[in-house]
Design an enzyme around this catalytic site. Structure first.
Site, mmCIF file in Angstrom:
data_model
loop_
_atom_site.group_PDB
_atom_site.id
_atom_site.type_symbol
_atom_site.label_atom_id
_atom_site.label_comp_id
_atom_site.label_asym_id
_atom_site.label_seq_id
_atom_site.Cartn_x
_atom_site.Cartn_y
_atom_site.Cartn_z
ATOM 1 N N ALA A 145 55.767 -2.592 -24.951
ATOM 2 C CA ALA A 145 55.443 -3.723 -24.003
ATOM 3 C C ALA A 145 55.311 -4.872 -24.508
ATOM 4 O O ALA A 145 55.214 -5.891 -23.993
ATOM 5 C CB ALA A 145 54.371 -2.975 -23.128
ATOM 6 N N ARG A 417 57.289 18.201 -17.493
ATOM 7 C CA ARG A 417 56.899 18.313 -18.778
ATOM 8 C C ARG A 417 55.552 19.107 -18.650
ATOM 9 O O ARG A 417 55.286 19.867 -19.631
ATOM 10 C CB ARG A 417 56.542 16.986 -19.356
ATOM 11 C CG ARG A 417 57.861 16.203 -19.558
ATOM 12 C CD ARG A 417 57.523 14.784 -20.229
ATOM 13 N NE ARG A 417 58.891 14.533 -20.954
ATOM 14 C CZ ARG A 417 58.875 13.332 -21.745
ATOM 15 N NH1 ARG A 417 58.038 12.430 -21.813
ATOM 16 N NH2 ARG A 417 59.883 13.000 -22.450
ATOM 17 N N GLU A 560 51.533 1.610 -21.932
ATOM 18 C CA GLU A 560 50.788 2.714 -21.561
ATOM 19 C C GLU A 560 49.084 2.434 -21.473
ATOM 20 O O GLU A 560 48.556 3.440 -21.017
ATOM 21 C CB GLU A 560 50.861 3.578 -23.084
ATOM 22 C CG GLU A 560 50.436 4.870 -22.956
ATOM 23 C CD GLU A 560 50.753 5.771 -24.034
ATOM 24 O OE1 GLU A 560 51.349 5.561 -24.925
ATOM 25 O OE2 GLU A 560 50.241 6.916 -24.129
HETATM 26 P P1 ADP Z 1 53.399 0.650 -25.497
HETATM 27 O O1 ADP Z 1 54.447 1.587 -25.136
HETATM 28 O O2 ADP Z 1 52.682 0.550 -24.065
HETATM 29 O O3 ADP Z 1 53.990 -0.841 -25.705
HETATM 30 P P2 ADP Z 1 52.842 1.033 -28.084
HETATM 31 O O4 ADP Z 1 52.219 2.076 -28.568
HETATM 32 O O5 ADP Z 1 54.469 1.218 -28.409
HETATM 33 O O6 ADP Z 1 52.509 1.084 -26.581
HETATM 34 O O7 ADP Z 1 52.408 -0.466 -28.667
HETATM 35 C C1 ADP Z 1 50.811 -0.544 -28.543
HETATM 36 C C2 ADP Z 1 50.697 -1.452 -29.982
HETATM 37 O O8 ADP Z 1 49.478 -1.890 -29.749
HETATM 38 C C3 ADP Z 1 50.426 -0.710 -31.047
HETATM 39 O O9 ADP Z 1 51.502 -1.072 -32.293
HETATM 40 C C4 ADP Z 1 49.161 -0.698 -31.594
HETATM 41 O O10 ADP Z 1 49.005 -0.549 -32.889
HETATM 42 C C5 ADP Z 1 48.705 -1.875 -30.952
HETATM 43 N N1 ADP Z 1 47.303 -2.098 -30.810
HETATM 44 C C6 ADP Z 1 46.388 -1.243 -30.351
HETATM 45 N N2 ADP Z 1 45.449 -1.719 -30.442
HETATM 46 C C7 ADP Z 1 45.402 -2.997 -30.959
HETATM 47 C C8 ADP Z 1 44.128 -3.867 -31.315
HETATM 48 N N3 ADP Z 1 43.184 -3.663 -30.892
HETATM 49 N N4 ADP Z 1 44.717 -5.132 -31.846
HETATM 50 C C9 ADP Z 1 46.041 -5.331 -31.876
HETATM 51 N N5 ADP Z 1 46.897 -4.442 -31.707
HETATM 52 C C10 ADP Z 1 46.714 -3.243 -31.182
#
Ligand code: ADP
Length: 594
Positions: A145, A417, A560
């Site tokens: 996202a 699921r 998510e």
């Molecule tokens: P989505 O499917 O919603 O895009 P993902 O899990 O693919 O979710 O991506 C979320 C990203 O955000 C991950 O790469 C994660 O490491 C990053 N993330 C989570 N918390 C933080 C934060 N505090 N600062 C920077 N990045 C973050």
């Protein structure tokens, strides 16, 4: 003069000798928790003074999207620090450990005294200066996202900074099976599939027990196919109609598959785009700590911690939160779970290490509104050792069955699921085998959805393969008579005219070809925490609500971290659709923010 010449000659000879340093290479192979037997091979070359000249990972059978970074970074660190005992890469701990073990074994097998090369070196990282940066849009998280939002914001004229706390992009999205549910309404193909955007809408809503917000669900399904076209315009390659399939829990064959394995195609495309534009800065190893708001309560930037522990303030006109879910945060998932009873650490997760719910905490600080936080999705498809989705032999729903430790089918393998996971929890040791035949793997060298061949999984002990069902039952340690009877009965549904809509005793309606074409394959699976469907409340423009039902100005969220789209149960294949559709919208909304 002669003396001087002789001295210079001697010096030159010494230097030449010094340059032609003798070096010796050592190679070893070790097992790894993910790739199985003989999974990682490393060659270490030492200079004649015993220092490390080079380290090369010759082979690594671990999941490609996880293995890439440690295979590059660990060898570099080993050479730079002259020690095997380097830090593991967070998010790729098992692969890192295997690389270190292989390097150590290589030297030990070669009779090298490894002690001096196992000394842990204190890496003194100098704290970089604190800094303040400016952007139109700051995006937190470089998963599916977040990067869709960043690119879409840039396409709408914004200068963007993306912060990602992990050392690599991808989040959970890169680990996903890669499938994207989408329907091109009224196309010849959709008609042939008996599918429509409305059917996708209905199944998404009903599959989530009507808890999903109808407007958000409509936004998801209406923009899904266009989302795929958008990624194509960015250069992403997709397989054609012939590859469209039903993902586990997807309920209908409408999942499109990228040409590249798992979720890697998205990131290959997104990062190439980001490399080409100078309007998106991607900052890895940078963790957002706080969302800044101005006097009016409108978001105006973030505070993050940089790689060296320095503080980075980013002022921006708008903020997009795309931090993913909290499946890896046991405390949060235990606190919120409204479905499973307990989701303590004994229940594994498919997720990457970064899925710790940081976004939830940062948004709570702004009194953002959260919806359906108790809706946590488990899959019945986790690796028994790691919980990961990889290592799974299955392809599509139609071609496989699930049997328990007694060799018996126990539920509808084409169902929702949550139902499939509940059924699995009710079986002995909550463990089942996915069983299929060679229709899916004619030679065994074909890839599963995660870039692994069936033969590799068998070699790694992650699946079993046998010419007959009797032999397969022995390898699975299940009752052979039960297994044969169960498959014979199932095959009758496939061949005996159980047509679409006609259910078997478990309610299954999706039947492909019978399981009768040996060799046969089976792989063990357990329940695993997969997706946190609750999250911050957004509208169809990805604007974030506060607890009073008002919009928090300049603040957007996608993916998510948001809630209210998937209800109690997300359809397989809808998560990546969600990242593309809402990521794009969030980026556009954020860029157009005045
Ligand atoms: P989505 O499917 O919603 O895009 P993902 O899990 O693919 O979710 O991506 C979320 C990203 O955000 C991950 O790469 C994660 O490491 C990053 N993330 C989570 N918390 C933080 C934060 N505090 N600062 C920077 N990045 C973050």
């Amino acid at each position: 003069m002669k003396k001087i010449l002789a001295f210079i000659l001697a010096l030159a000879m010494m230097m030449t000798a010094g340059l032609a340093v003798a070096e010796t290479s050592y190679t070893a192979t070790v097992d790894s928790q993910i790739g199985g037997v003989d999974a990682v091979t490393v060659t270490v070359t030492l200079n004649d003074d015993g220092s490390i000249k080079s380290v090369v990972v010759d082979e690594c059978k671990d999941t490609p999207s996880i293995a890439e970074l440690p295979c590059k970074k660990l060898p570099e660190d080993m050479v730079a620090l002259n020690t095997i005992n380097v830090d593991t890469i967070s998010g790729a701990t098992m692969t890192s450990e295997a690389i270190k073990a292989a390097a150590k074994k290589a030297l030990e097998d070669g009779g090298v005294d490894v002690a001096p090369l196992m000394v842990k070196k204190e890496v003194v990282v100098e704290r970089a200066a604190d800094e303040t940066l400016e952007a139109d849009v700051v995006v937190i998280g470089a998963g599916g996202a977040g990067l869709a939002a960043a690119i879409s914001a840039e396409q709408n004229g914004a200068k963007v900074i993306v912060v990602e706390k992990m050392p690599k992009v991808g989040g959970n999205t890169i680990l996903a099976g890669g499938a994207v549910n989408a329907v091109e309404d009224r196309s010849e193909f959709a008609i042939k599939q008996n599918d429509s955007v409305y059917w996708h809408y209905t199944q998404t809503l009903s599959g989530g027990d009507y808890q999903g917000d109808p407007e958000l669900v409509m936004t998801l399904v209406e923009n899904a196919y266009d989302g795929i076209q958008w990624t194509k315009e960015l250069g992403m390659e997709w397989l054609g109609e012939e590859a469209v399939f039903t993902v586990s829990g997807g309920l209908w064959p409408r999942a499109w598959k990228p040409a590249m394995v798992a979720g890697t195609g998205f990131f290959d495309t997104y990062t190439k785009y980001i490399d080409k534009t100078d309007k998106i800065d991607l900052m890895l190893n940078t963790k957002a700590e706080k969302i800044l708001v101005d006097d009016m309560g409108a978001a105006c930037g973030i505070i993050a911690t940089g790689e060296t522990g320095n503080t980075i303030t980013i002022n921006a006109k708008s903020v997009v939160v795309a931090t993913g879910g909290f499946s890896k945060n046991v405390e949060l998932r235990m606190a919120y779970d409204a479905i499973w009873g307990t989701l303590d650490e004994t229940v594994l997760s498919t997720n990457h290490e970064g899925a710790t719910g940081d976004g939830v905490k940062m948004l709570q600080a702004l009194q953002a509104d959260f919806v359906q936080m108790g809706n946590i999705q488990l899959l019945p498809l986790g690796d028994p050792k790691t919980g990961s989705l990889s290592g799974n032999i299955e392809h599509g729903v139609d071609s496989r069955i699930f049997v328990n430790k007694s060799g018996l089918r126990y539920g509808d393998e084409g169902g929702r699921r949550d139902d499939m996971t509940r059924d699995l929890f009710a079986q002995e040791d909550a463990l089942m085998w996915i069983v299929m035949d060679s229709d899916t793997y004619p030679t065994g060298d074909e890839l599963n959805n995660f870039g692994e061949t069936a033969n590799q999984l068998v070699a790694a002990g992650r699946a079993v393969k046998a010419d007959t069902l009797d032999e397969l039952a022995v390898l699975m340690n299940v009752d052979a008579a039960n297994l044969k009877a169960t498959i014979a009965e199932y095959n009758e549904y496939c061949t005996g005219g159980a047509k679409e809509g006609q259910a078997d005793q478990f309610g299954r309606t999706l039947f492909g070809a019978p399981i009768d074409n040996g060799p046969f394959y089976a792989g063990a699976r357990v329940p695993t925490v997969h997706h946190t469907m609750g999250g911050v409340r957004i509208d169809t423009l990805c604007r974030v609500y506060n607890e009073n039902g008002e919009i928090i100005e300049n603040l957007y969220a996608a993916g998510e971290v948001t809630g209210g789209i998937h209800g109690t149960n997300r359809l397989g294949g809808n998560a990546l659709t969600d990242t593309v559709v809402f990521g794009r919208i969030a980026g556009e909304s954020a860029a157009l923010q005045k």
